[in-house]
Design an enzyme around this catalytic site. Structure first.
Site, PDB file in Angstrom:
ATOM      1  N   HIS A 164       0.841  -1.209   0.000  1.00  0.00           N
ATOM      2  CA  HIS A 164       0.000   0.000   0.000  1.00  0.00           C
ATOM      3  C   HIS A 164       0.871   1.252   0.000  1.00  0.00           C
ATOM      4  CE1 HIS A 164      -2.914  -2.711   2.425  1.00  0.00           C
ATOM      5  NE2 HIS A 164      -3.478  -2.533   1.247  1.00  0.00           N
ATOM      6  N   LYS A 219     -18.107  -7.413   7.561  1.00  0.00           N
ATOM      7  CA  LYS A 219     -16.780  -8.044   7.608  1.00  0.00           C
ATOM      8  C   LYS A 219     -16.010  -7.479   8.794  1.00  0.00           C
ATOM      9  CE  LYS A 219     -13.005  -7.947   4.559  1.00  0.00           C
ATOM     10  NZ  LYS A 219     -12.508  -7.379   3.305  1.00  0.00           N
ATOM     11  N   ARG A 278      -2.018  -6.389  -8.434  1.00  0.00           N
ATOM     12  CA  ARG A 278      -0.949  -7.364  -8.181  1.00  0.00           C
ATOM     13  C   ARG A 278      -1.012  -8.516  -9.167  1.00  0.00           C
ATOM     14  NH1 ARG A 278      -2.859  -7.741  -2.103  1.00  0.00           N
ATOM     15  NH2 ARG A 278      -4.699  -7.212  -3.296  1.00  0.00           N
TER      16      ARG A 278
HETATM   17  P1  ADP Z   1      -9.448  -4.203  -0.349  1.00  0.00           P
HETATM   18  O1  ADP Z   1     -10.037  -4.855   0.860  1.00  0.00           O
HETATM   19  O2  ADP Z   1     -10.324  -3.178  -1.003  1.00  0.00           O
HETATM   20  O3  ADP Z   1      -8.758  -5.115  -1.329  1.00  0.00           O
HETATM   21  P2  ADP Z   1      -6.870  -3.617   0.621  1.00  0.00           P
HETATM   22  O4  ADP Z   1      -6.606  -2.835   1.854  1.00  0.00           O
HETATM   23  O5  ADP Z   1      -6.546  -5.051   0.654  1.00  0.00           O
HETATM   24  O6  ADP Z   1      -8.345  -3.321   0.275  1.00  0.00           O
HETATM   25  O7  ADP Z   1      -6.140  -2.940  -0.611  1.00  0.00           O
HETATM   26  C1  ADP Z   1      -6.380  -1.631  -1.002  1.00  0.00           C
HETATM   27  C2  ADP Z   1      -5.732  -1.408  -2.349  1.00  0.00           C
HETATM   28  O8  ADP Z   1      -4.338  -1.633  -2.239  1.00  0.00           O
HETATM   29  C3  ADP Z   1      -6.222  -2.333  -3.463  1.00  0.00           C
HETATM   30  O9  ADP Z   1      -6.244  -1.617  -4.678  1.00  0.00           O
HETATM   31  C4  ADP Z   1      -5.162  -3.374  -3.530  1.00  0.00           C
HETATM   32  O10 ADP Z   1      -5.085  -3.939  -4.829  1.00  0.00           O
HETATM   33  C5  ADP Z   1      -3.935  -2.549  -3.233  1.00  0.00           C
HETATM   34  N1  ADP Z   1      -2.862  -3.390  -2.708  1.00  0.00           N
HETATM   35  C6  ADP Z   1      -2.887  -4.204  -1.650  1.00  0.00           C
HETATM   36  N2  ADP Z   1      -1.696  -4.823  -1.485  1.00  0.00           N
HETATM   37  C7  ADP Z   1      -0.895  -4.369  -2.487  1.00  0.00           C
HETATM   38  C8  ADP Z   1       0.455  -4.643  -2.902  1.00  0.00           C
HETATM   39  N3  ADP Z   1       1.222  -5.523  -2.257  1.00  0.00           N
HETATM   40  N4  ADP Z   1       0.914  -3.982  -3.971  1.00  0.00           N
HETATM   41  C9  ADP Z   1       0.135  -3.104  -4.648  1.00  0.00           C
HETATM   42  N5  ADP Z   1      -1.143  -2.824  -4.324  1.00  0.00           N
HETATM   43  C10 ADP Z   1      -1.654  -3.445  -3.266  1.00  0.00           C
END
Ligand code: ADP
Length: 161
Positions: A18, A42, A91
Site C-alpha cells: 500500500h 466483515k 498485483r
Molecule cells: P481491499 O479490501 O479493497 O482489497 P486492501 O486494503 O486489501 O483493500 O487494498 C487496497 C488497495 O491496495 C487495493 O487496490 C489493492 O489492490 C492494493 N494493494 C494491496 N496490497 C498491495 C500490494 N502488495 N501492492 C500493490 N497494491 C496493493
C-alpha cells in the site's frame, strides 16, 4: 482544479505494498485521500483507530496525503470530497478481474470518476494484508512487510474475530 485521488481499502493492516502505491502516485495527484472502508458485514482484525493511526504515521511527512474512514459507497465519498480519481493497485490477474467489475460499476454510477491502476512493483506482488494477519495470528514476525515505524504489537490487541 486540484487533482484529488481517493485510495480506498481496508488496510487491515497497511503494508509496504500500500505504501509503495501511494508514494508512486504522489507525483500524479495534488492530494491523495486514503479512505478506510468500514464494512459492517466483515469484522476487521485490527481496530479501526489503530489502522488509521498507523497510516497517519507513515504519511506524516507527506502533507498531500490524508486519511479518512467511511461507510457506504466509494463513489459517494468521491463526490463528497471532490475526488475525480480512485487509485487502486494491481498485483495479479485475479486483482484485475475483481477491479474491472468494480471500476466499471463505479464508472456507471459516477461517470466523472476515473479509476487509476498502478501495477505493483515485483518485490511487493506477494505482500498482502491477509498474509500479514495470518503471520500475526500465529505469533510470527511480519515487520518486513509493514512500513517503517509501524509496530503492529505496540499497545494494541487485535480485535476479536
Ligand atoms: P481491499 O479490501 O479493497 O482489497 P486492501 O486494503 O486489501 O483493500 O487494498 C487496497 C488497495 O491496495 C487495493 O487496490 C489493492 O489492490 C492494493 N494493494 C494491496 N496490497 C498491495 C500490494 N502488495 N501492492 C500493490 N497494491 C496493493
Amino acid at each position: 482544479m486540484k487533482r484529488i485521488a481517493l485510495f480506498p481499502g481496508s488496510f487491515d493492516p497497511i503494508t509496504k505494498g500500500h505504501e509503495s502505491i501511494v508514494l508512486r502516485a504522489l507525483p500524479l495527484f495534488d492530494n491523495i485521500i486514503i479512505a478506510i472502508g468500514i464494512n459492517e458485514q466483515k469484522k476487521s482484525f485490527f481496530p479501526l483507530g489503530e489502522r488509521k493511526a498507523w497510516i497517519e504515521k507513515v504519511f506524516a511527512p507527506y502533507p498531500a496525503v490524508s486519511v479518512v474512514t467511511y461507510e457506504g459507497l466509494t463513489v459517494d465519498l468521491c463526490e463528497k470530497l471532490g475526488a475525480k480519481y480512485i487509485l487502486r493497485g494491481l498485483r495479479t490477474s485475479a486483482d484485475f478481474e475483481f477491479e474491472r467489475s468494480i471500476g466499471q460499476m463505479n464508472k456507471k454510477m459516477f461517470p466523472d470518476v476515473e479509476t487509476v491502476f498502478l501495477l505493483t512493483t515485483p518485490e511487493y506482488t506477494a505482500v498482502n494484508s491477509y498474509i500479514v494477519r495470518e503471520i500475526i495470528r500465529h505469533g510470527g514476525d511480519a515487520s518486513s512487510f509493514i512500513p517503517e515505524g509501524v509496530n503492529l504489537s505496540s499497545g494494541m490487541q487485535p480485535a476479536k474475530e
